[in-house]
Design a protein around this motif. Sequence first.
Motif, PDB file in Angstrom:
ATOM      1  N   ASP A   1       0.815  -1.214   0.000  1.00 18.20           N
ATOM      2  CA  ASP A   1       0.000   0.000   0.000  1.00 18.20           C
ATOM      3  C   ASP A   1       0.848   1.262   0.000  1.00 18.20           C
ATOM      4  N   ASP A   2       2.126   1.123   0.357  1.00 19.71           N
ATOM      5  CA  ASP A   2       3.027   2.273   0.384  1.00 19.71           C
ATOM      6  C   ASP A   2       3.898   2.364  -0.858  1.00 19.71           C
ATOM      7  N   VAL A   3       3.662   1.502  -1.838  1.00 22.77           N
ATOM      8  CA  VAL A   3       4.431   1.503  -3.085  1.00 22.77           C
ATOM      9  C   VAL A   3       3.578   2.117  -4.193  1.00 22.77           C
ATOM     10  N   VAL A   4       4.165   3.003  -4.971  1.00 21.50           N
ATOM     11  CA  VAL A   4       3.404   3.718  -5.986  1.00 21.50           C
ATOM     12  C   VAL A   4       4.050   3.577  -7.358  1.00 21.50           C
ATOM     13  N   LEU A   5       3.231   3.727  -8.371  1.00 19.97           N
ATOM     14  CA  LEU A   5       3.706   3.871  -9.743  1.00 19.97           C
ATOM     15  C   LEU A   5       3.897   5.356 -10.000  1.00 19.97           C
ATOM     16  N   VAL A   6       5.036   5.730 -10.543  1.00 20.45           N
ATOM     17  CA  VAL A   6       5.353   7.133 -10.815  1.00 20.45           C
ATOM     18  C   VAL A   6       5.367   7.353 -12.328  1.00 20.45           C
ATOM     19  N   ASN A   7       4.495   8.228 -12.799  1.00 21.81           N
ATOM     20  CA  ASN A   7       4.399   8.523 -14.229  1.00 21.81           C
ATOM     21  C   ASN A   7       4.713   9.997 -14.465  1.00 21.81           C
ATOM     22  N   VAL A   8       5.708  10.243 -15.301  1.00 21.74           N
ATOM     23  CA  VAL A   8       6.101  11.613 -15.635  1.00 21.74           C
ATOM     24  C   VAL A   8       5.843  11.835 -17.111  1.00 21.74           C
ATOM     25  N   PHE A   9       5.029  12.829 -17.420  1.00 20.26           N
ATOM     26  CA  PHE A   9       4.706  13.126 -18.811  1.00 20.26           C
ATOM     27  C   PHE A   9       5.842  13.899 -19.461  1.00 20.26           C
TER      28      PHE A   9
ATOM     29  N   THR B   1       7.549  16.304 -22.541  1.00 19.34           N
ATOM     30  CA  THR B   1       7.149  17.516 -23.264  1.00 19.34           C
ATOM     31  C   THR B   1       7.539  17.477 -24.734  1.00 19.34           C
ATOM     32  N   ASP B   2       8.664  16.811 -25.029  1.00 16.91           N
ATOM     33  CA  ASP B   2       9.128  16.713 -26.413  1.00 16.91           C
ATOM     34  C   ASP B   2      10.145  15.576 -26.504  1.00 16.91           C
ATOM     35  N   GLU B   3      10.807  15.471 -27.662  1.00 20.07           N
ATOM     36  CA  GLU B   3      11.776  14.404 -27.848  1.00 20.07           C
ATOM     37  C   GLU B   3      12.960  14.538 -26.896  1.00 20.07           C
ATOM     38  N   GLN B   4      13.287  15.761 -26.514  1.00 17.96           N
ATOM     39  CA  GLN B   4      14.384  15.988 -25.597  1.00 17.96           C
ATOM     40  C   GLN B   4      14.010  15.606 -24.168  1.00 17.96           C
ATOM     41  N   ASP B   5      12.714  15.635 -23.875  1.00 14.85           N
ATOM     42  CA  ASP B   5      12.218  15.301 -22.549  1.00 14.85           C
ATOM     43  C   ASP B   5      11.040  14.338 -22.705  1.00 14.85           C
ATOM     44  N   PRO B   6      11.347  13.043 -22.924  1.00 18.37           N
ATOM     45  CA  PRO B   6      10.290  12.082 -23.264  1.00 18.37           C
ATOM     46  C   PRO B   6       9.447  11.614 -22.086  1.00 18.37           C
ATOM     47  N   GLY B   7       9.776  12.031 -20.863  1.00 12.20           N
ATOM     48  CA  GLY B   7       9.031  11.532 -19.709  1.00 12.20           C
ATOM     49  C   GLY B   7       9.522  10.158 -19.295  1.00 12.20           C
ATOM     50  N   GLY B   8       8.828   9.551 -18.364  1.00 17.13           N
ATOM     51  CA  GLY B   8       9.268   8.246 -17.907  1.00 17.13           C
ATOM     52  C   GLY B   8       8.285   7.606 -16.953  1.00 17.13           C
ATOM     53  N   LEU B   9       8.586   6.353 -16.626  1.00 12.22           N
ATOM     54  CA  LEU B   9       7.730   5.557 -15.756  1.00 12.22           C
ATOM     55  C   LEU B   9       8.627   4.836 -14.761  1.00 12.22           C
ATOM     56  N   GLY B  10       8.269   4.900 -13.486  1.00  9.13           N
ATOM     57  CA  GLY B  10       9.068   4.233 -12.472  1.00  9.13           C
ATOM     58  C   GLY B  10       8.244   3.905 -11.257  1.00  9.13           C
ATOM     59  N   SER B  11       8.924   3.739 -10.150  1.00 11.71           N
ATOM     60  CA  SER B  11       8.274   3.374  -8.892  1.00 11.71           C
ATOM     61  C   SER B  11       8.687   4.357  -7.805  1.00 11.71           C
ATOM     62  N   GLY B  12       8.001   4.293  -6.702  1.00 10.08           N
ATOM     63  CA  GLY B  12       8.333   5.094  -5.534  1.00 10.08           C
ATOM     64  C   GLY B  12       7.686   4.473  -4.320  1.00 10.08           C
ATOM     65  N   PHE B  13       7.936   5.051  -3.147  1.00  2.00           N
ATOM     66  CA  PHE B  13       7.330   4.517  -1.931  1.00  2.00           C
ATOM     67  C   PHE B  13       7.194   5.631  -0.906  1.00  2.00           C
ATOM     68  N   VAL B  14       6.239   5.433  -0.016  1.00  2.00           N
ATOM     69  CA  VAL B  14       5.917   6.433   0.997  1.00  2.00           C
ATOM     70  C   VAL B  14       6.833   6.280   2.202  1.00  2.00           C
ATOM     71  N   VAL B  15       7.412   7.398   2.640  1.00  2.00           N
ATOM     72  CA  VAL B  15       8.141   7.485   3.907  1.00  2.00           C
ATOM     73  C   VAL B  15       7.563   8.684   4.643  1.00  2.00           C
TER      74      VAL B  15
ATOM     75  N   VAL C   1       6.696  10.870  -0.776  1.00  7.82           N
ATOM     76  CA  VAL C   1       7.032   9.766  -1.664  1.00  7.82           C
ATOM     77  C   VAL C   1       8.481   9.927  -2.112  1.00  7.82           C
ATOM     78  N   VAL C   2       9.271   8.868  -1.937  1.00  6.72           N
ATOM     79  CA  VAL C   2      10.678   8.851  -2.330  1.00  6.72           C
ATOM     80  C   VAL C   2      10.811   8.047  -3.616  1.00  6.72           C
ATOM     81  N   THR C   3      11.625   8.533  -4.537  1.00  6.14           N
ATOM     82  CA  THR C   3      11.878   7.827  -5.790  1.00  6.14           C
ATOM     83  C   THR C   3      13.268   8.199  -6.276  1.00  6.14           C
ATOM     84  N   ASN C   4      13.611   7.794  -7.509  1.00  2.80           N
ATOM     85  CA  ASN C   4      14.884   8.181  -8.114  1.00  2.80           C
ATOM     86  C   ASN C   4      14.769   9.545  -8.782  1.00  2.80           C
TER      87      ASN C   4
END
Length: 371
Positions: A68-76, A78-92, A96-99
Amino acid sequence: MSPEKTRVTRRQLLRVSAGTAAALGIGGSAAASADPRVIDADASSGTLQDEATEGSGRYTDIYEETIDDVVLVNVFGTDEQDPGGLGSGFVVDDYVVTNNHVVRQASEAELQFRDEQWRTGEVVGTDVQSDIAVLSVDDMPDGSDGLSFADGTPEVGTEVLALGNPLGLDASISQGIVSGINRSLPSPSGFSIPAAIQTDAPVNPGNSGGPLVNLDGDVIGIVFAGAGQTIGFAISAELAERVAPSLVEDGEYEHPYLGVGVLPVSPLVAEANDLEDPQGVLVTEVVPDAPADGVLEPADDEATVDGDAVPVGGDVIVAIGDREIPNQELLASTLALETSPGETVSIEVIRDGDRETVDVTLESRPETDLP
């Protein structure tokens, strides 16, 4: 971060239940940690399948305690130089802590908790040098009580579980052990990330930023990357515990800086420098105007040993305070985990064949031009 919660959480209830079961002799941590291949010769009944079931049941307990403390992290993007990403994180606590490499330059990210609802997380602090980022969430789900960082350095062989969203598959778990400690990970800042943990728990793209937990459900590391062939890496809880609170309070973290380049003292280096033992690190470079400038002496010549050119003449660092420094990894982790900018540290060196101690006042790492 916020004070410890006083209400009884689901994790605490599960831990109490497990402890009670152990006290009554009907299972618990002792049974869960036993080798499932061993059968008690004095038991009136029992099978390998029963033992294995108890072990897998422990993984289920940890999963239910922590997921319940683990999350999916989605970053949108903006362009080809900044394609966004998908990762994980967790609650402390309430964050929420992530990379850092998951959120990149984004100011916010979409977070999906186990209840399938999305929340918006605001990036309140990032540190590229440790690859850690922290996000705030206004409406944290009721079931998210927060995970805790484990104390100390885990032992090699410790059983661990990696939680997160590999390849975007939510709420996933994989099992392994701590395969190594005090690894150095690459950082775009040019400085390595010290004190990292190596594991054989399978991790894949999408696991980055998720927790690597022990069988107490405590976080021993933040998953950094997988290198294939059952090798994965995590940023240690010891480093995260120093960095994350500072990101919450100040939005940044200042790393201690000595300003030297070093080389491990191999037998070849030891022979060229007339050292009794191949131990410690040879100072090969001192950065101008760095804290070590004028205090530590770099190698200033070369000798040829068995046809190889070997640097000679510099200080050999063998200890910082009471901590022996046998190699580069321990030098980096000692500075990162046991010192701070502005602190004066005593460094024991071998100089011209004699042992002596010099004092260096550390500074904050200088900013670097990132790619």
